[in-house]
Design an enzyme around this catalytic site. Structure first.
Site, mmCIF file in Angstrom:
data_model
loop_
_atom_site.group_PDB
_atom_site.id
_atom_site.type_symbol
_atom_site.label_atom_id
_atom_site.label_comp_id
_atom_site.label_asym_id
_atom_site.label_seq_id
_atom_site.Cartn_x
_atom_site.Cartn_y
_atom_site.Cartn_z
ATOM 1 N N HIS A 1 -9.704 -4.001 -1.378
ATOM 2 C CA HIS A 1 -8.589 -3.687 -2.290
ATOM 3 C C HIS A 1 -8.660 -4.683 -3.455
ATOM 4 C CE1 HIS A 1 -5.719 -1.783 0.931
ATOM 5 N NE2 HIS A 1 -6.122 -0.834 0.108
ATOM 6 N N ARG B 1 -11.162 2.124 -1.336
ATOM 7 C CA ARG B 1 -9.938 2.805 -0.906
ATOM 8 C C ARG B 1 -9.470 3.811 -1.963
ATOM 9 N NH1 ARG B 1 -7.334 0.429 3.450
ATOM 10 N NH2 ARG B 1 -8.909 -0.455 4.819
ATOM 11 N N CYS C 1 -0.122 -8.514 0.156
ATOM 12 C CA CYS C 1 -0.121 -7.209 0.834
ATOM 13 C C CYS C 1 1.214 -6.930 1.524
ATOM 14 C CB CYS C 1 -1.207 -7.141 1.910
ATOM 15 S SG CYS C 1 -2.846 -7.568 1.384
ATOM 16 N N ARG D 1 -4.005 5.495 8.493
ATOM 17 C CA ARG D 1 -2.887 5.078 7.636
ATOM 18 C C ARG D 1 -2.204 6.266 6.946
ATOM 19 N NH1 ARG D 1 -2.817 -0.433 4.497
ATOM 20 N NH2 ARG D 1 -0.612 0.061 4.806
ATOM 21 N N ASP E 1 -6.306 -6.283 -4.772
ATOM 22 C CA ASP E 1 -5.452 -7.470 -4.594
ATOM 23 C C ASP E 1 -6.049 -8.496 -3.628
ATOM 24 O OD1 ASP E 1 -4.957 -6.371 -2.087
ATOM 25 O OD2 ASP E 1 -2.795 -6.157 -2.356
ATOM 26 N N ASN F 1 0.787 -1.227 0.000
ATOM 27 C CA ASN F 1 0.000 0.000 0.000
ATOM 28 C C ASN F 1 0.825 1.285 0.000
ATOM 29 O OD1 ASN F 1 -2.094 -1.880 2.084
ATOM 30 N ND2 ASN F 1 -2.626 -1.255 0.026
HETATM 31 N N1 ARG Z 1 -5.234 -3.322 7.740
HETATM 32 C C1 ARG Z 1 -4.813 -2.900 6.438
HETATM 33 C C2 ARG Z 1 -5.795 -1.884 5.887
HETATM 34 O O1 ARG Z 1 -6.964 -2.033 6.088
HETATM 35 C C3 ARG Z 1 -4.678 -4.060 5.520
HETATM 36 C C4 ARG Z 1 -4.073 -3.691 4.193
HETATM 37 C C5 ARG Z 1 -4.011 -4.849 3.256
HETATM 38 N N2 ARG Z 1 -3.309 -4.513 2.093
HETATM 39 C C6 ARG Z 1 -3.623 -4.886 0.820
HETATM 40 N N3 ARG Z 1 -2.807 -4.592 -0.126
HETATM 41 N N4 ARG Z 1 -4.759 -5.468 0.556
HETATM 42 O O2 ARG Z 1 -5.427 -0.914 5.255
#
Ligand code: ARG
Length: 297
Positions: free
Chosen positions: A177, A148, A271, A101, A179, A82
């Protein structure tokens, strides 16, 4: 970087990645349906799982792994996918959807600047969460938006970088996401969760990938799609036999890893990894377009 190192990296194109040890990983907030504050992470187990993944990547697949130091109070820094999107020596920095984040952004930007990347932001200034929502397969970039990253952000990338892009809209908050619900394995083959996409995007996936493999929902929930593809090798959540069998039948070598601690945070193997080299694209894409990406906000 020495000439030998550069040659080694070139030979290992597609295997130069960024990871972050889970020393400070935990569930300290809830920003996706998987995260529940009472589900405490067992950090010892998390570390063992992360180290096992690290070993598979370095010892078995010949990956060159860069490490960003973990930071207290940033429990999701471990999910390097990310950070943003690296295209050659350019790094498009993420703009996280959630304030929790957003605190990671200066660390990512500093790391990439210190490692010789030119850091760029997207002109729209809209949320964008890097490789979580943007996956290369050869020279095709597959992007996802809704929960996101925004449609504007992912469209900016296609426009500015002049890349062939497949834009997909997500439909299920558990697969927030791209991925988590799509894994392009080659230009023809992809793993995907049909119900995680709008009807139109599902059709687009099936139209683009001649061999689109439906992942059974229980394996999708164990993040079968969140797999790392390195050439003929695929590193996947260990408990996904049906999906693994589909790939093995197509000649892929699948290696299972345990990722249960990271699932508590809504993350899996992919991830935990960000690809640093898309050199093959660079020469072609940036030959005449250098500077466009500097558009700024
Ligand atoms: N807890 C993180 C979030 O919600 C998990 C991120 C997972 N990353 C991904 N590339 N799917 O942002």
């Amino acid at each position: 970087m020495t000439k030998t190192m550069r040659t080694q990296l070139t030979e290992r194109r597609g295997r130069h990645i960024l990871m972050c040890s889970p020393d400070h990983f935990g569930i300290e907030y809830e920003i996706n349906p998987w995260m529940r504050l009472p589900d405490a992470v067992d950090r010892k187990v998390a570390l063992a799982q992360w180290e096992a993944l690290y070993r598979v990547l370095t010892e078995q697949l010949g990956a060159v792994v860069e490490l960003i130091p973990p930071a207290v109070g940033l429990p999701d820094l471990v999910f390097t996918a990310n950070a943003g999107l690296a295209i050659g020596d350019k790094f498009i920095t993420s703009e996280f959807r959630h304030p929790e984040r957003q605190r990671e952004e200066p660390l990512w930007q500093r790391w990439f600047t210190e490692h010789g990347y030119e850091v760029a932001t997207l002109p729209s200034g809209c949320p964008f969460e890097g490789e979580g929502d943007a996956l290369f397969v050869e020279d095709l970039l597959v992007v996802g938006h809704r929960f996101r990253s925004t449609r504007e952000a992912v469209q900016d990338i296609a426009r500015i970088y002049g890349l062939e892009t497949l834009v997909l809209e997500l439909a299920d908050p558990r697969f927030y996401h791209l991925d988590t619900c799509l894994c392009p394995v080659s230009k023809d083959t992809a793993l995907y969760v049909p119900d995680a996409f709008t009807d139109e995007s599902r059709d687009a996936i099936e139209g683009r990938f001649a061999d689109a493999i439906t992942v059974p929902l229980e394996e999708a929930h164990r993040f079968a799609c969140n797999s790392i593809v390195m050439g003929n090798d695929v590193v996947m959540s260990h408990d996904c036999p049906a999906t693994q069998a589909e790939l093995v039948a197509r000649g892929y070598c699948v290696r299972g890893v345990e990722i249960t601690e990271f699932l508590k945070s809504g993350g899996g193997a992919k991830c935990l990894v960000m690809f640093l080299d898309h050199d093959a694209l660079t020469a072609r894409t940036f030959g005449t377009r250098q500077g466009d990406h500097r558009a700024g906000r």
